[in-house]
Structures are given as structure tokens and as C-alpha cells.
Design an enzyme around this catalytic site. Sequence first.
Site, PDB file in Angstrom:
ATOM      1  N   LYS A  13      65.017  57.028  36.711  1.00 46.54           N
ATOM      2  CA  LYS A  13      64.962  56.058  37.810  1.00 46.54           C
ATOM      3  C   LYS A  13      64.962  56.758  39.164  1.00 46.54           C
ATOM      4  O   LYS A  13      64.183  56.424  40.045  1.00 46.54           O
ATOM      5  CB  LYS A  13      66.171  55.098  37.768  1.00 46.54           C
ATOM      6  CG  LYS A  13      66.369  54.378  36.464  1.00 46.54           C
ATOM      7  CD  LYS A  13      67.538  53.386  36.534  1.00 46.54           C
ATOM      8  CE  LYS A  13      68.888  54.011  36.778  1.00 46.54           C
ATOM      9  NZ  LYS A  13      69.422  54.826  35.662  1.00 46.54           N
ATOM     10  N   ARG A  88      74.390  46.667  38.236  1.00 47.28           N
ATOM     11  CA  ARG A  88      74.805  47.181  36.932  1.00 47.28           C
ATOM     12  C   ARG A  88      75.655  46.176  36.168  1.00 47.28           C
ATOM     13  O   ARG A  88      76.064  46.471  35.043  1.00 47.28           O
ATOM     14  CB  ARG A  88      75.624  48.446  37.131  1.00 47.28           C
ATOM     15  CG  ARG A  88      74.841  49.751  36.885  1.00 47.28           C
ATOM     16  CD  ARG A  88      75.796  50.874  37.212  1.00 47.28           C
ATOM     17  NE  ARG A  88      75.550  52.138  36.634  1.00 47.28           N
ATOM     18  CZ  ARG A  88      74.962  53.154  37.300  1.00 47.28           C
ATOM     19  NH1 ARG A  88      74.454  52.968  38.490  1.00 47.28           N
ATOM     20  NH2 ARG A  88      74.866  54.323  36.731  1.00 47.28           N
ATOM     21  N   ARG A 127      70.232  68.219  33.891  1.00 52.40           N
ATOM     22  CA  ARG A 127      70.613  67.903  35.274  1.00 52.40           C
ATOM     23  C   ARG A 127      71.974  68.503  35.622  1.00 52.40           C
ATOM     24  O   ARG A 127      72.199  68.916  36.756  1.00 52.40           O
ATOM     25  CB  ARG A 127      70.627  66.376  35.459  1.00 52.40           C
ATOM     26  CG  ARG A 127      70.909  65.942  36.891  1.00 52.40           C
ATOM     27  CD  ARG A 127      70.663  64.468  37.106  1.00 52.40           C
ATOM     28  NE  ARG A 127      71.611  63.636  36.390  1.00 52.40           N
ATOM     29  CZ  ARG A 127      71.541  62.311  36.316  1.00 52.40           C
ATOM     30  NH1 ARG A 127      70.542  61.662  36.887  1.00 52.40           N
ATOM     31  NH2 ARG A 127      72.442  61.614  35.654  1.00 52.40           N
ATOM     32  N   ARG A 133      76.875  67.863  38.727  1.00 54.08           N
ATOM     33  CA  ARG A 133      77.551  66.565  38.867  1.00 54.08           C
ATOM     34  C   ARG A 133      78.714  66.473  37.900  1.00 54.08           C
ATOM     35  O   ARG A 133      78.575  66.805  36.718  1.00 54.08           O
ATOM     36  CB  ARG A 133      76.554  65.439  38.567  1.00 54.08           C
ATOM     37  CG  ARG A 133      75.799  64.989  39.796  1.00 54.08           C
ATOM     38  CD  ARG A 133      74.785  63.946  39.453  1.00 54.08           C
ATOM     39  NE  ARG A 133      75.349  62.793  38.728  1.00 54.08           N
ATOM     40  CZ  ARG A 133      74.698  61.673  38.562  1.00 54.08           C
ATOM     41  NH1 ARG A 133      73.502  61.526  39.062  1.00 54.08           N
ATOM     42  NH2 ARG A 133      75.251  60.688  37.892  1.00 54.08           N
ATOM     43  N   ARG A 144      79.414  56.639  29.735  1.00 50.44           N
ATOM     44  CA  ARG A 144      78.432  55.966  30.599  1.00 50.44           C
ATOM     45  C   ARG A 144      77.464  55.118  29.775  1.00 50.44           C
ATOM     46  O   ARG A 144      77.055  54.038  30.201  1.00 50.44           O
ATOM     47  CB  ARG A 144      77.672  57.005  31.441  1.00 50.44           C
ATOM     48  CG  ARG A 144      78.572  57.642  32.493  1.00 50.44           C
ATOM     49  CD  ARG A 144      77.970  58.897  33.070  1.00 50.44           C
ATOM     50  NE  ARG A 144      76.905  58.620  34.009  1.00 50.44           N
ATOM     51  CZ  ARG A 144      75.961  59.506  34.332  1.00 50.44           C
ATOM     52  NH1 ARG A 144      75.941  60.692  33.794  1.00 50.44           N
ATOM     53  NH2 ARG A 144      75.040  59.179  35.206  1.00 50.44           N
TER      54      ARG A 144
HETATM   55  P1  AMP Z   1      74.347  56.965  38.874  1.00 49.39           P
HETATM   56  O1  AMP Z   1      74.063  58.124  39.767  1.00 49.39           O
HETATM   57  O2  AMP Z   1      73.516  55.766  39.194  1.00 49.39           O
HETATM   58  O3  AMP Z   1      74.289  57.318  37.410  1.00 49.39           O
HETATM   59  O4  AMP Z   1      75.863  56.519  39.176  1.00 49.39           O
HETATM   60  C1  AMP Z   1      76.928  57.417  38.989  1.00 49.39           C
HETATM   61  C2  AMP Z   1      78.231  56.650  38.825  1.00 49.39           C
HETATM   62  O5  AMP Z   1      78.499  55.894  40.018  1.00 49.39           O
HETATM   63  C3  AMP Z   1      78.253  55.621  37.715  1.00 49.39           C
HETATM   64  O6  AMP Z   1      78.547  56.192  36.441  1.00 49.39           O
HETATM   65  C4  AMP Z   1      79.351  54.684  38.204  1.00 49.39           C
HETATM   66  O7  AMP Z   1      80.645  55.241  38.007  1.00 49.39           O
HETATM   67  C5  AMP Z   1      79.085  54.642  39.691  1.00 49.39           C
HETATM   68  N1  AMP Z   1      78.119  53.575  40.056  1.00 49.39           N
HETATM   69  C6  AMP Z   1      76.869  53.735  40.568  1.00 49.39           C
HETATM   70  N2  AMP Z   1      76.276  52.554  40.779  1.00 49.39           N
HETATM   71  C7  AMP Z   1      77.161  51.614  40.368  1.00 49.39           C
HETATM   72  C8  AMP Z   1      77.134  50.200  40.295  1.00 49.39           C
HETATM   73  N3  AMP Z   1      76.052  49.487  40.689  1.00 49.39           N
HETATM   74  N4  AMP Z   1      78.243  49.565  39.822  1.00 49.39           N
HETATM   75  C9  AMP Z   1      79.334  50.244  39.430  1.00 49.39           C
HETATM   76  N5  AMP Z   1      79.424  51.579  39.447  1.00 49.39           N
HETATM   77  C10 AMP Z   1      78.347  52.268  39.912  1.00 49.39           C
END
Ligand code: AMP
Length: 190
Positions: A13, A88, A127, A133, A144
Amino acid sequence: MILILFGPPGAGKGTQCSILEERIGIPKLSTGDILRQAVADKTHAGKQAEAIMARGELVPDSVVIQIIGDRTSQPDCGKGFILDGFPRTEKQAAALDEMLKQQGRQVHKVIAFDVNEEELLRRILKRSKEENRADDNPETFRKRMQSYHAQTAPVLHYYKGQNLVAHVDGMQAVEQVTAQIGKILNLQAA
Ligand code: AMP
């Protein structure tokens, strides 16, 4: 145009969002990126989110809804934006709809990335070497994915009910995924 790129962690994404941002000229809004920045800056939201993110769980709806509300009301979002990692949960999706309704706007398309779990883990591990990260490791990946299946996957049904979902085969090479999205959105070939 308001677009949502939807899919599990590692689906591609973020990569496609950056390409679309260039191509369409509307900003990419990644709640994950915004939260990681908030953690680095030690803001109130960052302090609330840090441990939750490290465990691979979802940050409370109220925190991310507030972040998106603030960000989408900035002038550069006037012509639209591309969401990566939001909504989400169904609560976030309903809050987004409500917010857009008040602005006289609506979601244009939800692009859902289909990628199998083995490939997702392979990409996440790749990654983790490149970006360092805290949440890109096999244990947190499993958590996740659990959050994704339990809380995020149902959001797709919400948008299917609105007839907004188009699927892309996220197993393909980046360029092919970009081409498939281009066709869905009727973009001129690059
Ligand atoms: P991502 O980079 O999109 O994989 O997000 C990394 C982490 O940020 C996720 O595993 C969540 O802990 C938090 N996070 C990101 N976006 C959201 C969201 N829309 N709702 C809740 N937690 C989020």
C-alpha cells in the site's frame, strides 16, 4: 478524489500510495507514518501509541480519527487525498464517512490488495532490514495479522456494501500493480 488503499501489512500500500501521490498530485496520508513521527517527536499521541504499536496492536480509534480529522482539513487535502492504513476498524470507517459528509465529499474508491501471508512475511522481514521498524519482526507480524483479520478485514464488507471496492493482485511486481490501479482509476498510462 478520495482513495483508500486497503490491505494487510506488507501488501504494498505504502509503495503504491507514493506512486499515486506523484501521479495524481494529491497527498498520501499514512496513519502509520504520522504515528511513527509522533512517537519520534514524543507528542501526546506518540506517547499513547508507542507501546501499542510495538506490540502490533491497534492504536485507539479516537487517536487516529483525531489525526485524520486534523490532517484532512489542511489546505493541501482540498482536492482529495490517498489513505494508507486508515480506516482499520468499522468505527474509523464510519467516522471518516461522517467527516466527509460534513465536508460535502465522499470516498471515491477502495483499492484492496490481495497478497498471501507467506509473501507478506517475506516482505516485512525485508523491510525490517531496510527501515529498522520496531514492529517488523515475525512475532509482531503475527499479532498485526491477527489485528488485521479481527478488526480490519470487516471494513472491506462495509465498503463492499457501498459498491466501492476494486481488488488488485498484490503478488505482482510493483509496475504491474501500478498499471492495474491505473486502469481501475482510468488514469492515463504513465
Ligand atoms: P502501518 O505502518 O500502517 O503498518 O501502521 C503501523 C502501526 O501503527 C499499526 O500496527 C498500528 O499499531 C498503528 N496504526 C496505524 N494506522 C492505524 C489505524 N488506522 N488504527 C489503529 N492503529 C493504527
